[in-house]
Write a protein that holds these residues in place. Structure first.
Motif, mmCIF file in Angstrom:
data_model
loop_
_atom_site.group_PDB
_atom_site.id
_atom_site.type_symbol
_atom_site.label_atom_id
_atom_site.label_comp_id
_atom_site.label_asym_id
_atom_site.label_seq_id
_atom_site.Cartn_x
_atom_site.Cartn_y
_atom_site.Cartn_z
ATOM 1 N N UNK A 1 -32.152 -25.738 -7.042
ATOM 2 C CA UNK A 1 -31.717 -25.503 -5.515
ATOM 3 C C UNK A 1 -30.381 -24.919 -4.999
ATOM 4 N N UNK A 2 -29.548 -25.348 -6.509
ATOM 5 C CA UNK A 2 -28.270 -24.726 -6.752
ATOM 6 C C UNK A 2 -28.241 -22.558 -5.980
ATOM 7 N N UNK A 3 -29.456 -22.221 -6.507
ATOM 8 C CA UNK A 3 -29.985 -21.119 -6.582
ATOM 9 C C UNK A 3 -30.483 -20.284 -5.352
ATOM 10 N N UNK A 4 -31.125 -21.381 -4.712
ATOM 11 C CA UNK A 4 -31.731 -20.990 -3.376
ATOM 12 C C UNK A 4 -30.825 -20.923 -2.444
ATOM 13 N N UNK A 5 -29.240 -21.988 -2.578
ATOM 14 C CA UNK A 5 -29.003 -22.332 -1.286
ATOM 15 C C UNK A 5 -27.518 -21.093 -1.752
ATOM 16 N N UNK A 6 -27.620 -19.997 -2.708
ATOM 17 C CA UNK A 6 -27.153 -18.982 -2.986
ATOM 18 C C UNK A 6 -27.122 -17.586 -2.980
ATOM 19 N N UNK A 7 -28.431 -17.576 -2.870
ATOM 20 C CA UNK A 7 -29.119 -16.429 -2.630
ATOM 21 C C UNK A 7 -29.202 -16.751 -0.366
ATOM 22 N N UNK A 8 -29.234 -17.735 0.286
ATOM 23 C CA UNK A 8 -29.352 -17.969 1.124
ATOM 24 C C UNK A 8 -28.198 -17.516 1.950
ATOM 25 N N UNK A 9 -26.805 -17.925 1.222
ATOM 26 C CA UNK A 9 -26.002 -17.871 1.518
ATOM 27 C C UNK A 9 -25.141 -16.719 1.773
ATOM 28 N N UNK A 10 -25.287 -16.240 0.067
ATOM 29 C CA UNK A 10 -25.124 -14.330 -0.019
ATOM 30 C C UNK A 10 -25.830 -13.543 1.141
#
Length: 595
Positions: free
Chosen positions: A416-425
């Motif tokens: 989940x953290x990876x997904x949020x990081x990708x979106x935020x980037x």
């Protein structure tokens, strides 16, 4: 211009001289030599100097000397100086430096007021008194505005002699202008004011005009030995860049940190979500070293983590730009900019976390091939010359992404953290200040997703209607990926069971979007404008409500007199004699209209 402390036109007090010797500061830096004499001679100063040039002592020493030379010593609850700084970490650091001096100074006390703690606890500390306050603007504004019994900060600051705004450009970048204006309204006009920054902006110029009286402007920069260009980074700093595609960057970072794991590194990412994700990923991939993380959304833990990293002789701090300004961390060997910052000036401030006050240091920025224009942009805009990092052959670069994807299939938090990081980037990239260089349209989304070790591409407005054949999702039952945390996994399973039994909706507890979905990058500007309007409205409302108690009492007495006259309880003569001469001369019908 620099020299020995005894070369100052005004002799320093014994307590200050003793503290300087104990701290090992034998000579003044140029900004100290230029600023201290002026500040001590009743001059307002606006100082601009490269990061790491010793600005803290340039205002701490004048504050101590001015307050110790007062004809009448400050009382327990009289504040003689306030230092305002943008972040808790920088405020904590300044407080520590100041304490080295106040420990030897007689009758001078200090107090640190920062966010992340209970404001009621700060009110208790205020009751004990303080002569020097180091504060972040939000907390200081809050305590000035609070109407409390027993202690009044507005009353305590009436004796203020010195105000310092440190990292002024950052204060304004972070949206503190409204808070600063509110604070200035409570402070006496007859004071000495110092404004310190590493860069001058239009906003800083406006603040200088509003808050300083005929200031002396001081600019201290360094010239490159090989040219006449003025450098905005220390001469002892080596600036490098490396070109790497999106799906190779993280491999390169891991290889670098593994090679130099016994050194001290700061690694900058663009968003809080990226810090959360990549710090967790690096903890699994880089062993035998301490890995810590800090970002702006942390509350209670930030001060502890900051102090912990400062004490380390080696380790890695994963952070956002909350750590880019002013903080002095000993012996940082490398500043690694995994994501270029959103503004060009922030690049200089990030680099300034190493090579401080004459020490050597290194900085490395990771760029994609499509971002190569950034090198020339920095040379022109910030006078920073980057050289290609040519030591890649000594690194053992291995493909760690399959291992990271495998870890994500076993830990839902990482997934989940990876997904949020990708979106935020992607959302952050779309709002980059250098939009002609950093273009979302030129991002290879498939390569970027592989570089984030994503199991699948998320749903987001920026990717709607597009296909990415170069990205292959991992074949796994995403609903069955468990949390490593047993309590969290138990709660997840209970929720899934309730959904399966039809007790709750799959969307229960989730915020529902209303109306048409728009990209965050398009919506942020509207939110910022709305926030600014709200702050101005609240500030205006507070100003209108700030009546003097005596005026309110007088108004209340007049109203009572009018009511008594109207009810016939007092005569017109009694009313006129008590209401005042001006009012008694008004026609009777005017008095009746007012009532």
């Amino acid at each position: 211009m620099e020299g020995r402390w005894d070369e100052l036109p005004v002799k320093l007090s014994e307590s200050v001289s003793l503290s300087l010797r104990q701290l090992g500061f034998d000579r003044m830096t140029p900004v100290q030599a230029a600023t201290i004499p002026l500040f001590m001679k009743n001059k307002d100063v606006a100082a601009e100097a490269v990061t790491g040039s010793g600005k803290t002592l340039a205002f701490v020493i004048p504050i101590l000397e001015i307050l110790q030379r007062r004809e009448q010593p400050l009382k327990k609850r009289e504040v003689g100086a306030i230092i305002i700084t943008p972040t808790r970490e920088l405020a904590t650091q300044i407080d520590e430096v100041l304490r080295h001096f106040t420990d030897h100074a007689q009758n001078l006390t200090q107090l640190l007021l920062i966010g992340g703690s209970n404001p009621l606890a700060d009110l208790v500390k205020l009751q004990e008194g303080a002569n020097i306050i180091v504060a972040t603007p939000g907390r200081l504004e809050d305590l000035l505005e609070r109407k409390t019994t027993g202690v009044s900060l507005p009353a305590m600051v009436k004796s203020l002699e010195v105000l310092v705004l440190d990292e002024a450009d950052r204060l304004l970048d972070m949206g503190f202008m409204t808070s600063i204006n509110t604070i200035l309204g409570y402070l006496p006009k007859q004071r000495r004011t110092g404004l310190f920054s590493a860069t001058q902006t239009d906003e800083v110029e406006a603040l200088i005009r509003a808050g300083l009286r005929n200031p002396v402007r001081i600019t201290v920069k360094e010239k490159n030995a090989s040219s006449t260009d003025v450098s905005r980074t220390p001469l002892t700093l080596s600036n490098y860049y490396v070109m790497s595609p999106s799906d190779e960057k993280f491999k390169l970072l891991v290889a670098f940190l593994r090679k130099y794991r016994h050194q001290k590194h700061m690694v900058f990412f663009s968003t809080c979500a990226c810090v959360e994700y990549f710090s967790l990923a690096l903890q699994s991939l880089v062993r035998n070293t301490t890995i810590l993380s800090i970002h702006g959304k942390m509350k209670q833990r930030r001060n502890h983590i900051f102090g912990q990293f400062r004490e380390l002789s080696s380790g890695i701090l994963i952070c956002t730009d909350v750590m880019a300004r002013g903080v002095d961390i000993p012996e940082v060997h490398w500043v690694l900019q995994y994501d270029p910052p959103s503004s060009a000036s922030a690049f200089v401030h990030r680099c300034g976390r190493t090579a401080r006050i004459g020490n050597t240091g290194n900085a490395l920025v990771f760029l994609r091939p499509t971002e190569d224009s950034y090198i020339e942009f920095l040379r022109i805009n910030q006078k920073v010359n980057l050289q290609l990092y040519d030591q890649l052959d000594v690194l053992e670069i291995v493909d760690v992404l399959p291992k990271l994807r495998k870890l994500a299939t076993k830990d839902r938090a990482l997934f989940e953290k990876g997904t949020r990081a990708f979106v935020s980037f992607i959302q952050s990239y779309a709002k980059h200040e250098c939009s002609l260089i950093f273009r979302v349209k030129e991002l290879d989304i498939a390569a970027l997703a592989r570089g984030f070790a994503l199991l699948r591409l998320p749903r987001m407005p920026e990717l709607k209607g597009k296909t990415f054949p170069d990205f292959t999702p991992t074949e796994v039952d995403y609903d069955s990926i468990p949390y490593k945390d047993k309590n969290r996994e138990k709660q997840r399973k209970q929720r899934l069971q309730l959904i399966q039994d039809g007790v709750i909706s799959p969307h229960s507890g989730k915020k529902q979007r209303k109306g048409k979905t728009v990209a965050w990058s398009k919506n942020k500007e509207k939110k910022e404008k709305k926030k600014d309007r709200k702050q101005r409205k609240e500030a205006s409302k507070k100003r209108k409500q700030q009546f003097d108690e005596a005026d309110l009492d007088e108004l209340a007495d007049d109203v009572r007199l009018m009511k008594k006259l109207k009810k016939g309880k007092i005569s017109k003569e009694d009313f006129e004699s008590n209401f005042g001469k001006e009012d008694s001369q008004r026609p009777a019908d005017a008095v009746r209209d007012d009532t």
